[in-house]
Design a protein around this motif. Sequence first.
Motif, PDB file in Angstrom:
ATOM      1  N   ILE A   1       0.823  -1.214   0.000  1.00  0.00           N
ATOM      2  CA  ILE A   1       0.000   0.000   0.000  1.00  0.00           C
ATOM      3  C   ILE A   1       0.855   1.262   0.000  1.00  0.00           C
ATOM      4  CG2 ILE A   1      -1.556   1.375   1.446  1.00  0.00           C
ATOM      5  CD1 ILE A   1      -3.114  -0.698   0.032  1.00  0.00           C
ATOM      6  N   CYS A   2       1.887   1.280   0.834  1.00  0.00           N
ATOM      7  CA  CYS A   2       2.654   2.511   1.044  1.00  0.00           C
ATOM      8  C   CYS A   2       3.797   2.678   0.038  1.00  0.00           C
ATOM      9  CB  CYS A   2       3.216   2.532   2.465  1.00  0.00           C
ATOM     10  SG  CYS A   2       1.966   2.438   3.760  1.00  0.00           S
ATOM     11  N   LEU A   3       4.653   1.700  -0.082  1.00  0.00           N
ATOM     12  CA  LEU A   3       5.856   1.864  -0.892  1.00  0.00           C
ATOM     13  C   LEU A   3       5.618   1.670  -2.379  1.00  0.00           C
ATOM     14  CD1 LEU A   3       8.500   0.073   1.376  1.00  0.00           C
ATOM     15  CD2 LEU A   3       7.894   2.508   1.278  1.00  0.00           C
ATOM     16  N   LEU A   4       4.744   0.730  -2.729  1.00  0.00           N
ATOM     17  CA  LEU A   4       4.520   0.430  -4.141  1.00  0.00           C
ATOM     18  C   LEU A   4       3.257   1.103  -4.687  1.00  0.00           C
ATOM     19  CD1 LEU A   4       5.501  -3.354  -4.100  1.00  0.00           C
ATOM     20  CD2 LEU A   4       6.860  -1.437  -4.949  1.00  0.00           C
TER      21      LEU A   4
ATOM     22  N   ALA B   1      -0.772   4.525  -1.965  1.00  0.00           N
ATOM     23  CA  ALA B   1      -2.081   4.926  -1.456  1.00  0.00           C
ATOM     24  C   ALA B   1      -1.982   5.542  -0.068  1.00  0.00           C
ATOM     25  CB  ALA B   1      -3.033   3.725  -1.423  1.00  0.00           C
ATOM     26  N   THR B   2      -0.893   5.285   0.638  1.00  0.00           N
ATOM     27  CA  THR B   2      -0.638   5.886   1.940  1.00  0.00           C
ATOM     28  C   THR B   2       0.838   6.242   2.008  1.00  0.00           C
ATOM     29  OG1 THR B   2      -2.348   4.523   2.997  1.00  0.00           O
ATOM     30  CG2 THR B   2      -0.756   5.572   4.442  1.00  0.00           C
ATOM     31  N   PRO B   3       1.181   7.534   2.178  1.00  0.00           N
ATOM     32  CA  PRO B   3       0.297   8.691   2.127  1.00  0.00           C
ATOM     33  C   PRO B   3      -0.387   8.801   0.752  1.00  0.00           C
ATOM     34  CG  PRO B   3       2.467   9.283   2.976  1.00  0.00           C
ATOM     35  CD  PRO B   3       2.588   7.915   2.394  1.00  0.00           C
ATOM     36  N   PRO B   4      -1.613   9.306   0.723  1.00  0.00           N
ATOM     37  CA  PRO B   4      -2.375   9.289  -0.519  1.00  0.00           C
ATOM     38  C   PRO B   4      -2.049  10.462  -1.432  1.00  0.00           C
ATOM     39  CG  PRO B   4      -3.685  10.233   1.239  1.00  0.00           C
ATOM     40  CD  PRO B   4      -2.380   9.815   1.863  1.00  0.00           C
ATOM     41  N   PRO B   5      -2.406  10.336  -2.690  1.00  0.00           N
ATOM     42  CA  PRO B   5      -2.293  11.486  -3.594  1.00  0.00           C
ATOM     43  C   PRO B   5      -3.331  12.544  -3.222  1.00  0.00           C
ATOM     44  CG  PRO B   5      -3.448   9.702  -4.671  1.00  0.00           C
ATOM     45  CD  PRO B   5      -2.960   9.159  -3.377  1.00  0.00           C
TER      46      PRO B   5
ATOM     47  N   GLU C   1       2.580   8.051 -13.927  1.00  0.00           N
ATOM     48  CA  GLU C   1       3.848   8.127 -13.210  1.00  0.00           C
ATOM     49  C   GLU C   1       4.068   6.918 -12.305  1.00  0.00           C
ATOM     50  OE1 GLU C   1       6.173  11.116 -10.052  1.00  0.00           O
ATOM     51  OE2 GLU C   1       4.181  11.630 -10.849  1.00  0.00           O
ATOM     52  N   HIS C   2       2.989   6.401 -11.724  1.00  0.00           N
ATOM     53  CA  HIS C   2       3.126   5.352 -10.700  1.00  0.00           C
ATOM     54  C   HIS C   2       2.537   4.007 -11.137  1.00  0.00           C
ATOM     55  CE1 HIS C   2       4.478   8.366  -7.841  1.00  0.00           C
ATOM     56  NE2 HIS C   2       3.410   9.103  -8.114  1.00  0.00           N
ATOM     57  N   HIS C   3       2.289   3.825 -12.423  1.00  0.00           N
ATOM     58  CA  HIS C   3       1.554   2.635 -12.864  1.00  0.00           C
ATOM     59  C   HIS C   3       2.298   1.336 -12.548  1.00  0.00           C
ATOM     60  CE1 HIS C   3       4.293   2.979 -16.325  1.00  0.00           C
ATOM     61  NE2 HIS C   3       4.011   1.717 -16.576  1.00  0.00           N
ATOM     62  N   LEU C   4       3.621   1.321 -12.666  1.00  0.00           N
ATOM     63  CA  LEU C   4       4.364   0.082 -12.431  1.00  0.00           C
ATOM     64  C   LEU C   4       4.304  -0.340 -10.962  1.00  0.00           C
ATOM     65  CD1 LEU C   4       6.103  -2.143 -13.604  1.00  0.00           C
ATOM     66  CD2 LEU C   4       8.131  -0.711 -13.165  1.00  0.00           C
ATOM     67  N   GLY C   5       4.496   0.616 -10.059  1.00  0.00           N
ATOM     68  CA  GLY C   5       4.412   0.299  -8.637  1.00  0.00           C
ATOM     69  C   GLY C   5       3.032  -0.176  -8.242  1.00  0.00           C
ATOM     70  N   ILE C   6       1.995   0.469  -8.801  1.00  0.00           N
ATOM     71  CA  ILE C   6       0.623   0.049  -8.513  1.00  0.00           C
ATOM     72  C   ILE C   6       0.392  -1.372  -9.006  1.00  0.00           C
ATOM     73  CG2 ILE C   6      -1.801   0.475  -9.102  1.00  0.00           C
ATOM     74  CD1 ILE C   6      -1.110   3.480  -9.163  1.00  0.00           C
ATOM     75  N   GLN C   7       0.830  -1.668 -10.215  1.00  0.00           N
ATOM     76  CA  GLN C   7       0.604  -3.006 -10.761  1.00  0.00           C
ATOM     77  C   GLN C   7       1.328  -4.082  -9.961  1.00  0.00           C
ATOM     78  OE1 GLN C   7       1.797  -2.336 -14.856  1.00  0.00           O
ATOM     79  NE2 GLN C   7      -0.327  -2.133 -15.525  1.00  0.00           N
ATOM     80  N   ILE C   8       2.570  -3.837  -9.608  1.00  0.00           N
ATOM     81  CA  ILE C   8       3.336  -4.838  -8.845  1.00  0.00           C
ATOM     82  C   ILE C   8       2.769  -4.988  -7.431  1.00  0.00           C
ATOM     83  CG2 ILE C   8       5.579  -5.392  -7.828  1.00  0.00           C
ATOM     84  CD1 ILE C   8       6.863  -3.978 -10.236  1.00  0.00           C
ATOM     85  N   GLY C   9       2.610  -3.857  -6.750  1.00  0.00           N
ATOM     86  CA  GLY C   9       2.169  -3.899  -5.364  1.00  0.00           C
ATOM     87  C   GLY C   9       0.761  -4.409  -5.194  1.00  0.00           C
ATOM     88  N   PHE C  10      -0.158  -3.963  -6.048  1.00  0.00           N
ATOM     89  CA  PHE C  10      -1.559  -4.320  -5.853  1.00  0.00           C
ATOM     90  C   PHE C  10      -1.878  -5.723  -6.352  1.00  0.00           C
ATOM     91  CE2 PHE C  10      -3.558   0.173  -5.319  1.00  0.00           C
ATOM     92  CZ  PHE C  10      -2.751   0.362  -4.191  1.00  0.00           C
TER      93      PHE C  10
END
Length: 259
Positions: A45-48, A51-55, A70-79
């Motif tokens: 949630i936080c590093l990848l 979402a926390t801290p949120p946009p 900008e953050h699509h790769l981290g969202i895809q991997i983390g989520f």
Amino acid sequence: MTDTDAAPAEEGAAEPAKPKRAGKREVWLVYWAFTVFYTALSVGICLLGRATPPPRPDVTGLQAAAWFDEHHLGIQIGFVFLLVIAGGAAISNGIIGYFMKRMSSGKALAYAYIAAMGVGAVPGFQVLLVCWLTATFRPDRSPDILYLLYDLGMLSYNGSLGCFTAAYTVLAIAVFYDRNRIFPKWFGYVTVWQIVTEIVASQMWLHHSGAFAWNGMITLYIAIVIFGLWVACLLVLLRKAAGRETGHTPALYEAEGTR
């Protein structure tokens, strides 16, 4: 000597040894699953996923689309990782319910806690993952659609209040009324503060910026501190409770735990 005279001696000789005061293996297994899940949740949630801290909530559709880009790769991997281990939430709720059933406050509150947290996992966890993964799956969508997914994910994640308020309420009641001292009474007061943060967080539905927005000092950061304290206390108390577990149900639980 008659048979009846010999019976007590035979019974005494067959008396089983006192069990060792060590945790059941399955209880320790679930305890460590609880610990690992919350650690993995924090990373995803936080590093990848960011979402926390949120946009920021006070952005335009184009800015929201640019943020996803900008953050699509981290969202895809983390989520995606969090979706794979999402069942850990149920395991975490299960060990708390397990010890709540040992409280003299009764089993009904334990089942209510598990049910409320189980229902709350959908708006408070899964919706965010699905919305933001959908946004990154087709980044060429209209900025207006990405804007909707941006808002829906964050408002569901931070603003899903009722289920968690109910869960924390029944947990606090169980702790306050428990005579078996599974958890100390002070933990009930820490849990009450969790209820307060859920109520205060309702203001994020009305504000786009400031202390009461979804990224505000009051609705978010104070809540994060209290939640972190609550989880830290819970980890310690669950470890102590697991250490008291034996292969047999203690007599005190048998006498009062079913009331």
